[in-house]
Every structure is written in structure tokens, then in C-alpha cells.
Scaffold this active site. Structure first.
Site, short mmCIF file in Angstrom:
data_model
loop_
_atom_site.label_atom_id
_atom_site.label_comp_id
_atom_site.label_asym_id
_atom_site.label_seq_id
_atom_site.Cartn_x
_atom_site.Cartn_y
_atom_site.Cartn_z
CB CYS A 51 83.60 -4.87 138.56
SG CYS A 51 83.83 -4.13 140.18
CB CYS A 54 85.64 -6.63 141.01
SG CYS A 54 83.90 -6.20 141.19
#
Length: 361
Positions: A51, A54
Site C-alpha cells: 500500500c 500506507c
């Protein structure tokens, strides 16, 4: 002297702890136990290894001093890879389906707030997390709703609180109850605009969205041209970006020309970038490398990091084997320009790696 040095080092270590969010290596169960003992809540950073947002949050936002000071005072903080260990079970329990997701939990494990997606700065992130403690938070309003309060002002407040808490299924259900109770003349007014504006409450193809598209002039009169045109632009934006990134691989040149005709009909204000998207896609569909290069130079330097990350590479890769040497040199220059411009370290590295691969296109 030795004691002074040790004291100084200790102070530096303490400063480093409080200068950023202190994530502890604990299971959720242990974090809940510790939070109960310290009279705190639990904060869970739900991430995956792949991600990008993230990683951006981990690098740019969570280490900020103001974020750390806020978080460490109120929470026992943990990180959980949602694809390993207890992660899959927690994802099911708390309905985590997008990343990053941040959970604010009571010490008994009940959900107070869910923050989905990254933020651009620490202030915005703190505001989203802090909403869990507001007297008008979804958790606090739930009891009143369960007791039967169906006053319109309360329902509007409760729906907005559910959106903030990212409890979107419940928010959508309450919003539909609101819309179903309104006369048409009320639907076009400011208090209810957020229901049509929010894609989670009025997704493409839904009854709400179809109603909005059939009554755009009434909405323009009721809530303002700027707001309505921005919403309309977001719908075109979604369609066109899916084509650019290759997610809608079946779209034809005729489809794109049809989108352009519809866009022309709406006469949107301040949304010229959509026509730049269309020209870029036309270049991709016709194999016109000069046009694609021209539009890449025009479009991407104006973009935020997140959009560059998922839109920049496909238009270039889709024409592999068609670029001439001069065009490749210009692409290398543009890619380096973007690498210098972006802030996300992972994107910067991806662009630099891509630059070295351009010669082989």
C-alpha cells in the site's frame, strides 16, 4: 561529566520518543489490556506491504512531532499488517476493506472511529482521529438513534457523524430514509446536498445519482454552480482516469468521444483539465506518441503525488515500441522532473527506476 553525558543522552531518547507516534509491538489483546491500565484508547494502523498511501503516512505524517504528541498522550498505538498474523481476523471483525485504515478503539475493543485513507498533513489527520471524542460522534449518537429519535436535524447530524466514522453502510441507510421523506423542492437545497455529493451515499448508477443527473439545473440553482460543477467533474474524472490507468481496457475511441459530447453539454466551469485527459486518451487510442507526450508534459506536473503514482506510467507503457529516440529523451527529462517534484519517497524511487527503463520502450 559521565553522568551529564548519560543524562543528555537520556533526554535525547525521551525527546525522540515523544517527537513521533510511539507504535508498540503488541497484539491487539495486549494493547487493549495496556490501554485499560493507562486509561487510554487504542489506535490501530491497519496497513499492507504493497500500500503506497500506507507508506506515505508512515513516512510523512505519523512521525510528525505534533501528531506524536497528540497520539502518545491518548492512545496505545500499534501497527497491524492486515495480511499477516492476526491481521485477517481483525480486518473481518472491524470491516477493514481499504488501506490505510486507522481504528480508534475503546479499551473493551469496541469501535469509536474509523479513518480510511491518508491525509496530506498532520493537522488534518489529528482532526479526523479527534472526531472520535466529539460529543456528536457516531458512537455517542448511536444510543439516541436506537432510542427512536427521527427528527430531521438529528438524522442529518447522525448521517454526517457516520460518514466521519466511515460507517458507510449505516450512513447510506440513514441517508436513504432522509431522502425518502423529502419533497422534490427540498432535495435541491443546501441541507441535503452532502448526500448527493458523497459518492459513498450516492454511487454512480444509484437512484440518488440518477436523480441528480436529471436535475442538475435545479441543483445549480439550489446549492450553487461551483459545487454542482465540481461534483459533475468528479464523475467525468473517475471515468477518464479509469481509461488512462488501463482499468477500463474496453473503452473505445467512440466511447471517449461520447464522454466529450456529454461533457460539452454540461458546460462545466473551471474544469478544463478534463479536456486534457480526453486529449491524452485520444492520443493513447490512436497511437499518437506526439500527442501523448504533449499532454503528459501538460497534465502530470500539475498533479498531486497520489495521482501521478497511478496515472503516469500507463499512457507511456501503452505505446511501447512506438516512441522514437527524441521522444524517449523528452520522457526521461519529464520523468526526472516529476521525481524531483514529488514528496513520496517510494514514488520518487519508482519514477527514477522508470526513467532508466524508458530507453527500452
Amino acid at each position: 561529566m559521565k553522568k551529564f553525558v548519560l543524562l543528555f543522552i537520556g533526554m535525547l531518547m525521551m525527546a525522540s520518543v515523544f517527537a513521533q507516534t510511539n507504535f508498540q509491538e503488541l497484539t491487539l489483546e495486549k494493547a487493549l489490556e495496556k490501554a485499560k491500565g493507562e486509561n487510554k484508547k487504542v489506535f490501530v494502523d491497519c496497513y499492507t506491504s504493497w500500500c503506497g498511501p500506507c507508506k506515505m503516512m508512515a513516512e510523512k505524517v505519523l512521525p510528525l512531532k505534533e501528531v506524536g504528541e497528540y497520539m502518545n498522550e491518548r492512545f496505545v498505538c500499534i501497527k497491524v499488517d492486515m495480511e499477516k498474523g492476526e491481521g485477517p481476523d481483525l480486518a473481518r471483525k472491524y470491516k477493514v476493506t481499504a488501506y490505510p485504515t486507522f481504528l480508534v478503539l475503546q479499551a473493551d475493543g469496541s469501535l469509536m472511529q474509523r479513518v480510511v485513507g491518508g491525509t496530506l498533513d498532520g493537522k488534518e489527520f489529528i482532526q479526523k482521529v479527534d472526531a472520535a471524542f466529539d460529543e456528536n460522534s457516531a458512537a455517542n449518537l448511536e444510543a439516541e438513534y436506537a432510542a427512536g429519535n427521527r427528527e430531521m436535524d438529528f438524522l442529518l447530524k447522525y448521517t454526517k457523524a457516520l460518514i466521519t466514522a466511515c460507517d458507510l453502510d449505516k450512513a447510506k441507510a440513514v441517508a436513504q430514509d432522509i431522502i425518502g421523506s423529502l419533497e422534490d423542492s427540498q432535495k435541491y437545497t443546501e441541507p441535503y446536498w452532502f448526500i448527493y455529493e458523497d459518492v459513498s451515499l450516492s454511487p454512480i448508477g444509484s437512484g440518488n445519482m440518477n436523480y441528480f443527473l436529471k436535475h442538475t439545473e435545479q441543483f445549480r440553482e439550489g446549492v450553487g454552480i461551483e459545487k454542482v460543477d465540481k461534483k459533475l467533474a468528479s464523475l467525468f474524472d473517475l471515468q477518464l482516469e479509469e481509461i488512462i490507468r488501463g482499468k477500463n481496457a474496453t473503452a473505445t475511441l467512440a466511447d471517449v468521444e461520447g464522454i466529450q459530447k456529454t461533457l460539452d453539454a454540461y458546460k462545466l466551469t473551471g474544469q478544463d483539465y478534463l479536456y486534457e485527459y480526453i486529449e491524452l486518451i485520444k492520443g493513447m487510442k490512436t497511437g499518437n506518441t506526439d500527442k501523448v507526450l504533449e499532454m503528459c508534459k501538460k497534465v502530470f506536473p500539475k498533479m498531486a503525488d497520489e495521482k501521478i503514482a497511478y496515472l503516469y506510467f500507463m499512457p507511456i507503457l501503452s505505446l511501447k515500441g512506438k516512441w522514437n529516440e527524441k521522444q524517449k529523451e523528452e520522457l526521461e527529462t519529464l520523468t526526472e522532473q516529476l521525481a524531483e517534484q514529488v514528496e513520496m519517497s517510494t514514488l520518487k524511487a519508482s519514477l527514477r527506476n522508470f526513467k532508466t527503463a524508458v530507453a527500452r520502450l
